[in-house]
Design a protein around this motif. Sequence first.
Motif, PDB file in Angstrom:
ATOM      1  N   ASN A  37      35.468  40.053  48.106  1.00 51.68           N
ATOM      2  CA  ASN A  37      34.679  40.003  46.871  1.00 51.68           C
ATOM      3  C   ASN A  37      33.282  40.529  47.124  1.00 51.68           C
ATOM      4  N   PRO A  38      32.625  40.971  46.072  1.00 49.39           N
ATOM      5  CA  PRO A  38      31.250  41.444  46.256  1.00 49.39           C
ATOM      6  C   PRO A  38      30.388  40.355  46.883  1.00 49.39           C
ATOM      7  N   GLY A  41      23.894  37.957  47.042  1.00 52.61           N
ATOM      8  CA  GLY A  41      22.669  37.827  47.834  1.00 52.61           C
ATOM      9  C   GLY A  41      22.823  38.530  49.169  1.00 52.61           C
ATOM     10  N   GLN A  66      24.628  45.448  45.081  1.00 51.20           N
ATOM     11  CA  GLN A  66      24.389  45.580  43.643  1.00 51.20           C
ATOM     12  C   GLN A  66      22.908  45.765  43.319  1.00 51.20           C
TER      13      GLN A  66
ATOM     14  N   ILE B 287      22.463  34.416  36.553  1.00 53.04           N
ATOM     15  CA  ILE B 287      22.455  35.628  37.369  1.00 53.04           C
ATOM     16  C   ILE B 287      21.147  36.400  37.185  1.00 53.04           C
ATOM     17  N   ARG B 307      25.233  47.275  34.343  1.00 57.82           N
ATOM     18  CA  ARG B 307      24.700  47.766  35.612  1.00 57.82           C
ATOM     19  C   ARG B 307      24.187  46.621  36.467  1.00 57.82           C
ATOM     20  N   LEU B 308      23.485  45.698  35.799  1.00 60.40           N
ATOM     21  CA  LEU B 308      22.910  44.587  36.554  1.00 60.40           C
ATOM     22  C   LEU B 308      23.914  43.477  36.824  1.00 60.40           C
ATOM     23  N   SER B 310      27.078  44.054  37.591  1.00 63.97           N
ATOM     24  CA  SER B 310      28.253  44.556  38.308  1.00 63.97           C
ATOM     25  C   SER B 310      28.601  43.624  39.466  1.00 63.97           C
ATOM     26  N   GLY B 311      29.879  43.412  39.626  1.00 59.50           N
ATOM     27  CA  GLY B 311      30.333  42.536  40.695  1.00 59.50           C
ATOM     28  C   GLY B 311      30.423  41.078  40.302  1.00 59.50           C
ATOM     29  N   THR B 312      30.027  40.751  39.071  1.00 54.84           N
ATOM     30  CA  THR B 312      30.062  39.349  38.673  1.00 54.84           C
ATOM     31  C   THR B 312      31.224  39.031  37.729  1.00 54.84           C
ATOM     32  N   LYS B 314      34.199  38.522  38.207  1.00 51.24           N
ATOM     33  CA  LYS B 314      35.031  37.446  38.745  1.00 51.24           C
ATOM     34  C   LYS B 314      34.435  36.078  38.425  1.00 51.24           C
ATOM     35  N   LEU B 393      30.030  29.168  40.828  1.00 50.84           N
ATOM     36  CA  LEU B 393      29.585  30.213  41.753  1.00 50.84           C
ATOM     37  C   LEU B 393      30.298  30.071  43.094  1.00 50.84           C
ATOM     38  N   ALA B 396      34.075  30.802  42.859  1.00 48.95           N
ATOM     39  CA  ALA B 396      34.417  32.192  42.539  1.00 48.95           C
ATOM     40  C   ALA B 396      34.042  33.149  43.660  1.00 48.95           C
ATOM     41  N   THR B 397      33.303  32.692  44.655  1.00 51.59           N
ATOM     42  CA  THR B 397      32.824  33.608  45.682  1.00 51.59           C
ATOM     43  C   THR B 397      33.459  33.301  47.025  1.00 51.59           C
ATOM     44  N   GLU B 398      34.475  34.061  47.340  1.00 50.97           N
ATOM     45  CA  GLU B 398      35.191  33.870  48.603  1.00 50.97           C
ATOM     46  C   GLU B 398      34.276  34.142  49.794  1.00 50.97           C
ATOM     47  N   SER B 399      33.329  35.070  49.615  1.00 51.79           N
ATOM     48  CA  SER B 399      32.567  35.530  50.777  1.00 51.79           C
ATOM     49  C   SER B 399      31.679  34.437  51.380  1.00 51.79           C
ATOM     50  N   THR B 407      20.981  33.456  48.577  1.00 53.92           N
ATOM     51  CA  THR B 407      20.996  34.181  47.307  1.00 53.92           C
ATOM     52  C   THR B 407      20.095  33.531  46.273  1.00 53.92           C
TER      53      THR B 407
END
Lengths: 214, 597
Positions: A37-38, A41, A66, B287, B307-308, B310-312, B314, B393, B396-399, B407
Amino acid sequence: MSNTIIEAKIVVLGMTGVGKTSIVVQYISHGNNQRINPTIGASFFTCQITLDSYNVKLQVWDTAGQERFRSMTPMYYRNANAALLVYDITSRESFEEIQSWVVVLCVVGNKSDLAAERVVPVEEAQDFAISIKAFHFETSATTRKGIEEVFLHLAKSLIFLYEANRDPNMPVYNDDINTCDMPSVNTIKGKTITLDKEDHIAQQHHAKSRCCSS
Amino acid sequence: MAEEPVVSSANDDEFKQGSEPGACRNSMLIATDSYEDIAQYLKADVCQSDVPNGKSTSVVGDADDASETSTPDQTVKCQNRVDPEETSVCSEQCTQYDRQEVSSDDSAVGDNSEETATTAVTETGQNSPKETLPDISCINRQLSSLSASDGSPHSVDTDQVCQPASSDVTEPSVTAEEYLSPELDYVHSAQWKNQDKHIFILSKAGKPIYCRYGDEDRLVTLFGVMQALVSFIQSSKDSIRYIVAGDHKFVFLVREHLILVAIAQTKESSTHLLLQLTYIYNQVLSILTLSQLGRIFNMLHNYDLRRLLSGTEKTFDNLLNVMNQDPSFFLCAVRCLPLETSVRDTVAQSIAQNAKVKDLVYAILITNHQLITLVRMKHYFLHPLDLHLIFNLVSATESFKAAESWTPICLPKFDSNGYLHAYISYLDESCDACLLLLTVDKDLFFTLSDCKRKIMEKLTKHHSLKAICESIRRGNYCISEAGIPELRHFLYKSRSTAQFTSPKFEVPYTAEEDRQRLFRLYQHLHYRIHCNSRPLKIMFTVGEYETLLGWVTSGFELYAVFGPLVTKPLAINSINKLLKWIKKEEDRLFILNSPTF
């Protein structure tokens, strides 16, 4: 005999979706994650490379590509000793974007497994790397091809930098560098030291070196 | 007949406010937002930003309430029939306006018109202009064709949805073939139209930002229609709230820079849909922050916000999925991980002692949408709405699992104009618990990383980590632990702490569709009890498959599900037993004190 420990901070930069996190995750945890995933931060990784009599501790800031996180990037490259600029060989836009960055150690073209869809020729990227006195690699985070080499090269050049200085405070990037606002290398203060003629590595040397600890 | 007074008097004595199960012991832990407060908050915002004279009548509430007083079972039966009350409760002008719409509908849609009555409800309902009728008919035609799909699925006609430009919608010159190119297929397919709930976000200028299903670029026309509807009503110094068309509800949330629209055929009340839109709006703020939104749109009116963002996508998809199955959102409450008091106290102590950092506002330990512990700066409370954004958050964020992260995040209830900086790290690879340290200082990453290391040492030393993992692995408790055989499932919310508890889903709610049905029943019960025009204290309804009992006092809210054959005295007896059981277990199920740094 105990090894000399070198601590260095590395920042990974590049457009969204080029595979920055994939490269780092592949290198550090051998995680072959096809669809990460993206990044939100920035993520912080650490790893250690032992080379000759040196223990190189890398602290890697993997940044989000991003646009909305752009304003935060200076926070990560401030005090960094090296930068990886990653682009996607199948995306011209991602290659053009990294050219707005002028302070580099390594230019990395990711997704070499997608060579069939290549739009950025190797030669062009190499020329660019040479022009900014950086080193060029191509990698594939999917097959792990070339990734080991990138980090090994980083470690080697950091050791070289350390030996050249003999100063525990490694040279770091200047606070003032910025992305698009910086049209040319000239705007950066400080001198450039060429580390290795063969490797075309350059490192910006802040006149007053700053400590890398936070 | 006589049971109801008995239950209220008996229990009002037993559980006075402050002594009901799960009541907070010292200062409030999270926030004490009742549902009414939230409703007020929703209303206030709408009035503030959209109606200059700020005069809103209760027309909307009434219409909504009246249309939804049927029990869920009845609603199922009369699927295709529009409740006549719906129109009758609206103000006179409003009704007139509707008729005009319906009549224009007739000419446009033909076949479907009998089943597609359209009701538009606005903030004041008084200034509905009539002179611009042709515009409305265009808009309405598009809307009705969208809602027509459920009324008579066999007669769905694709060419009615895909009008190329609003200027020539009324021209019947465009043939169906022109719209049936393969890439347009999905968004104009029956499958797309039959999705239960569509969510759209657009800018005030009508630029698409997000849609739940399909590619928003293919829906530009539809976004244009939504924008037109909003600005049309706004031009008469009014504000659109929702439209009912057949089985579909079109709910609008109009904010300073954004318009959010929900189109649902889920039979949820418009209040609940509005609340969901508010969560989504808060997600956008989380965000970007409100001030950044303002700056962007003031500078460039037609900026493409994607544009801002992007990537959200999910994050939004995940939020919408979870809101469709987790009652914590409509309850505006937080679920806690069941944990022995001694363990929880040790965890909180370990965090409080090892994270004594200036400018650290909150330290939160969570797992899978459940709160383990929360340590806060004195005088600062964390609102459930904000906590849900944090849960979302993280889930939804695997990373976050791969490495420590840093962040910026905006918590709209805390401060909608500024970012907090969040240090996010899972405790351990083996443990699904995630630690968040929120600060106002953007340079604290390494300090906080160090804090986390110390906290981990303490937790391991005290074996708390093992206890947390164990509890996560065990999952939620079984209803059988309460020892009340008639009771199938329940939700209990302590209002003073904004926390709730419920057992895991067991037979007969193990299948996804049954769970979904139960969720909608809870929503309905919640809506009926809290409806503006006629709030209830106790509600007992018998359905085909189960009996529901809802009970709200100043201290708690309880929603219980029994088998269909349970009698009233038995049900009341059961919930009395249940309250005693929750009281006995409250230390494990709730967080009753709130440590500070």
